[in-house]
Design a protein around this motif. Structure first.
Motif, short mmCIF file in Angstrom:
data_model
loop_
_atom_site.label_atom_id
_atom_site.label_comp_id
_atom_site.label_asym_id
_atom_site.label_seq_id
_atom_site.Cartn_x
_atom_site.Cartn_y
_atom_site.Cartn_z
N GLN A 156 -28.37 -25.62 -11.89
CA GLN A 156 -27.52 -24.97 -12.88
C GLN A 156 -26.96 -23.65 -12.35
O GLN A 156 -25.78 -23.35 -12.53
CB GLN A 156 -28.30 -24.73 -14.17
CG GLN A 156 -28.61 -25.99 -14.95
CD GLN A 156 -29.44 -25.70 -16.18
OE1 GLN A 156 -30.33 -24.84 -16.15
NE2 GLN A 156 -29.19 -26.40 -17.26
N LEU A 157 -27.83 -22.86 -11.72
CA LEU A 157 -27.38 -21.57 -11.19
C LEU A 157 -26.34 -21.77 -10.10
O LEU A 157 -25.33 -21.05 -10.05
CB LEU A 157 -28.58 -20.79 -10.64
CG LEU A 157 -28.30 -19.41 -10.05
CD1 LEU A 157 -27.63 -18.51 -11.08
CD2 LEU A 157 -29.59 -18.78 -9.53
N ALA A 158 -26.56 -22.76 -9.23
CA ALA A 158 -25.60 -23.04 -8.16
C ALA A 158 -24.25 -23.49 -8.73
O ALA A 158 -23.19 -23.03 -8.29
CB ALA A 158 -26.16 -24.11 -7.23
N GLN A 159 -24.29 -24.37 -9.72
CA GLN A 159 -23.05 -24.85 -10.32
C GLN A 159 -22.32 -23.73 -11.05
O GLN A 159 -21.10 -23.60 -10.96
CB GLN A 159 -23.35 -25.98 -11.30
CG GLN A 159 -22.12 -26.70 -11.84
CD GLN A 159 -21.44 -27.55 -10.80
OE1 GLN A 159 -22.01 -28.50 -10.30
NE2 GLN A 159 -20.22 -27.20 -10.45
N GLY A 160 -23.08 -22.89 -11.76
CA GLY A 160 -22.47 -21.77 -12.46
C GLY A 160 -21.83 -20.77 -11.51
O GLY A 160 -20.69 -20.32 -11.74
N LEU A 161 -22.53 -20.43 -10.44
CA LEU A 161 -21.97 -19.50 -9.46
C LEU A 161 -20.78 -20.11 -8.73
O LEU A 161 -19.81 -19.42 -8.40
CB LEU A 161 -23.05 -19.09 -8.46
CG LEU A 161 -24.19 -18.22 -9.01
CD1 LEU A 161 -25.22 -17.95 -7.93
CD2 LEU A 161 -23.65 -16.91 -9.57
N SER A 162 -20.84 -21.42 -8.49
CA SER A 162 -19.72 -22.10 -7.84
C SER A 162 -18.48 -22.03 -8.73
O SER A 162 -17.36 -21.76 -8.24
CB SER A 162 -20.08 -23.57 -7.56
OG SER A 162 -18.99 -24.26 -7.01
N PHE A 163 -18.65 -22.25 -10.03
CA PHE A 163 -17.53 -22.12 -10.96
C PHE A 163 -16.98 -20.70 -10.95
O PHE A 163 -15.77 -20.47 -10.93
CB PHE A 163 -17.97 -22.49 -12.38
CG PHE A 163 -18.05 -23.96 -12.64
CD1 PHE A 163 -17.68 -24.88 -11.68
CD2 PHE A 163 -18.51 -24.44 -13.85
CE1 PHE A 163 -17.74 -26.24 -11.91
CE2 PHE A 163 -18.59 -25.80 -14.10
CZ PHE A 163 -18.21 -26.70 -13.12
N ALA A 164 -17.89 -19.72 -10.98
CA ALA A 164 -17.47 -18.32 -11.03
C ALA A 164 -16.72 -17.93 -9.76
O ALA A 164 -15.69 -17.23 -9.82
CB ALA A 164 -18.69 -17.42 -11.23
N LEU A 165 -17.21 -18.36 -8.60
CA LEU A 165 -16.53 -18.04 -7.34
C LEU A 165 -15.16 -18.71 -7.26
O LEU A 165 -14.19 -18.10 -6.79
CB LEU A 165 -17.41 -18.48 -6.16
CG LEU A 165 -18.73 -17.72 -5.98
CD1 LEU A 165 -19.57 -18.37 -4.88
CD2 LEU A 165 -18.46 -16.26 -5.66
N THR A 166 -15.08 -19.96 -7.72
CA THR A 166 -13.78 -20.64 -7.76
C THR A 166 -12.84 -19.92 -8.71
O THR A 166 -11.64 -19.79 -8.42
CB THR A 166 -13.97 -22.10 -8.21
OG1 THR A 166 -14.84 -22.77 -7.30
CG2 THR A 166 -12.63 -22.82 -8.25
N ALA A 167 -13.37 -19.45 -9.83
CA ALA A 167 -12.54 -18.73 -10.80
C ALA A 167 -11.96 -17.45 -10.20
O ALA A 167 -10.79 -17.13 -10.41
CB ALA A 167 -13.36 -18.41 -12.05
N VAL A 168 -12.78 -16.73 -9.44
CA VAL A 168 -12.30 -15.51 -8.80
C VAL A 168 -11.19 -15.82 -7.80
O VAL A 168 -10.20 -15.08 -7.68
CB VAL A 168 -13.46 -14.77 -8.11
CG1 VAL A 168 -12.95 -13.59 -7.30
CG2 VAL A 168 -14.47 -14.29 -9.16
N LYS A 169 -11.31 -16.94 -7.10
CA LYS A 169 -10.24 -17.36 -6.18
C LYS A 169 -8.96 -17.67 -6.96
O LYS A 169 -7.86 -17.31 -6.52
CB LYS A 169 -10.68 -18.60 -5.40
CG LYS A 169 -11.80 -18.35 -4.41
CD LYS A 169 -12.19 -19.65 -3.70
CE LYS A 169 -13.37 -19.42 -2.75
NZ LYS A 169 -13.78 -20.69 -2.10
N TYR A 170 -9.09 -18.33 -8.10
CA TYR A 170 -7.92 -18.60 -8.92
C TYR A 170 -7.24 -17.31 -9.36
O TYR A 170 -6.01 -17.22 -9.42
CB TYR A 170 -8.30 -19.40 -10.16
CG TYR A 170 -8.62 -20.85 -9.93
CD1 TYR A 170 -8.49 -21.44 -8.66
CD2 TYR A 170 -9.05 -21.67 -10.97
CE1 TYR A 170 -8.78 -22.77 -8.45
CE2 TYR A 170 -9.34 -23.01 -10.76
CZ TYR A 170 -9.21 -23.55 -9.50
OH TYR A 170 -9.49 -24.87 -9.29
#
Length: 473
Positions: A156-170
């Motif tokens: 869950q933590l990995a998926q959440g951080l992955s979403f957050a990092l992708t969001a920052v790229k967006y």
């Protein structure tokens, strides 16, 4: 006398208990099903549920848009089928159970020119079929019981951080979804600039805060119980309550739609009314093979861990008393794809990130996703695939903001690790998942770490090991 004896039983004739008794089990069962569906679909709060329905769009729109632009995915068919999925899952589970794209399959489809619609659908059907078998045989429930909480939290933590990092790229970079890559830094000003994204993020923080505790506290304040001398001190209470109750995600999404038309008014001319034609996809032997090797194999571990195991745990955390079995989730994901993919609908699954995002923005009932499903159905039937012209102009920075808060909400779920040992296992699983970009690899490393720590503790607690170390016979 004989005449009187024949007429004596007549007063009992109008009574008809056997027929009522015969019909009551079916009628009772039907009534229970109807009552449960009504309960599951009822809105806890109209604005909050509407707002929660927008919480998963930061993931849904970019992936669907990329598949439509690169692989000619039938957007109209996808909207119709995923809309039906949303309504059914909302009625079954009574919580904002999301319907998300299968991310590994989508990633392969966008990056590999030879992985077209037949291969995508083959991968979805095979993945769904395997999940369905795991569900009906009870194997998925066994897997759920065997996986320790620390490993689930790591995923869950990995998926959440992955979403957050992708969001920052967006937010920071211009995106070309048709090629799945960034095309340069985003300008500060403009209808899709950094300033717009930052303002949207600040608006969400002001309205939603760090979580729901503050909003629920405001909502639960008693009305009309304050003494007269206390009322002037609370003069700003109504304003605060109004601000905290605003549907922030919905307002931002509507703003994005308006900006899409302002950015390119010509999209109005590209809109065609009417649903897309629904056809059965022809899948060759080569497509089955490519779909299994390139799509199903990398997608299956992610679906098992994030779409079933993590969703089961997260649902029990967010909605106490509404624990869902891994069996039911596995079966619903399997049926969605075994049916829909034959007609060209995007491979879909549940997802812990979508559930966290919809909860973050106020989704509390099945009515939340049912409302989203109804909107998808209307758009799919009225606009069909021409809707892609509008989505292509939607400000990507605004999508990034929605995805950012969904990812953070999912990552926050891992804060309940009580011991250093549990945190250690969770962080090993998270680090490997992020660096290796593979939830399966992170799962393996997390399980190995958990077993090694258990073995170490077992050896430490054995009296014979202490005797052997001191050389006593």
């Amino acid at each position: 006398m004989e005449s009187q004896n024949l007429q004596f039983p007549q007063p009992h004739a109008p009574q008809n208990p056997p027929e009522t008794t015969h019909r009551s089990p079916v009628a009772g069962f039907t009534a229970k099903v109807v009552d449960k569906v009504k309960t599951n679909l009822v809105f806890r709060s109209k604005w909050a549920e509407l707002n929660g329905a927008m919480g998963d769009l930061g993931t849904f729109i970019p992936i669907v848009l990329g598949l439509t632009l690169v692989d000619n995915l039938n957007l109209g068919t996808t909207l119709i089928f995923t809309g039906v999925y949303n309504v059914i899952t909302g009625a079954i589970y009574g919580v904002p159970m999301p319907v998300q794209p299968m991310k590994s399959i989508a990633a392969v489809a966008i990056s590999d020119p030879g992985f077209g619609v037949p291969e995508i659908m083959a991968a979805g059907i095979l993945t769904g079929g395997i999940l369905f078998v795991l569900g009906v045989t009870g194997l998925m429930q066994l897997v759920y019981k065997l996986i320790p909480l620390s490993v689930v939290r790591g995923i869950q933590l990995a998926q959440g951080l992955s979403f957050a990092l992708t969001a920052v790229k967006y937010i920071r970079k211009n995106q070309n979804f048709s090629k799945s890559k960034a095309t340069g830094n985003r300008p500060w000003l403009g209808l899709d600039g950094l300033v717009l994204a930052i303002v949207c993020a600040c608006f969400i923080v002001i309205v939603n805060g760090a979580g729901e505790e503050q909003r629920e506290q405001i909502d639960e304040e008693p009305n009309g119980e304050l003494a007269d001398e206390e009322r002037p001190k609370r003069s700003g209470g109504n304003l605060r309550k109004f601000v905290f109750s605003l549907p922030s995600a919905f307002i931002i999404f509507v703003l994005g739609v308006i900006l899409a038309f302002i950015r390119k008014p010509q999209v109005v001319n590209a809109i065609k009314f009417g649903p897309s034609s629904v056809e059965v996809v022809k899948i060759s032997k080569h497509a089955w093979k490519e779909g299994f090797i390139k799509g199903t194999i990398p997608q299956l571990p992610l679906s098992v861990l994030n779409s079933v195991i993590a969703v089961c745990k997260l649902s029990s955390d967010l909605f106490p008393g509404k624990d869902f079995s891994a069996t039911s989730l596995s079966v619903t994901v399997g049926l969605m794809n075994v049916v829909g993919c034959w007609f060209g609908a995007m491979p879909s699954c549940h997802g812990a990130g979508g559930l966290a995002g919809q909860y973050k923005f106020g989704g509390r009932s099945g009515g939340c996703v049912a409302l989203l499903g109804a909107a998808k159905l209307v758009l799919g039937l009225v606009l069909g695939s021409s809707l892609v012209k509008i989505l292509n102009q939607f400000p990507v920075g605004v999508l990034g903001v929605l995805l950012l808060f969904a990812g953070i909400e999912l990552a926050i779920a891992s804060r309940d690790m009580n011991t250093k040992e549990e945190s250690f296992v969770m962080l090993v699983c998270t680090a490997v998942s992020l660096v290796g970009s593979s939830a399966a690899l992170g799962f393996v490393c997390g399980m190995a770490t958990h077993l090694l720590l258990k073995l170490r503790n077992f050896s430490k607690d054995q009296p014979c090991s202490t005797i052997w170390m001191h050389g006593t016979p």
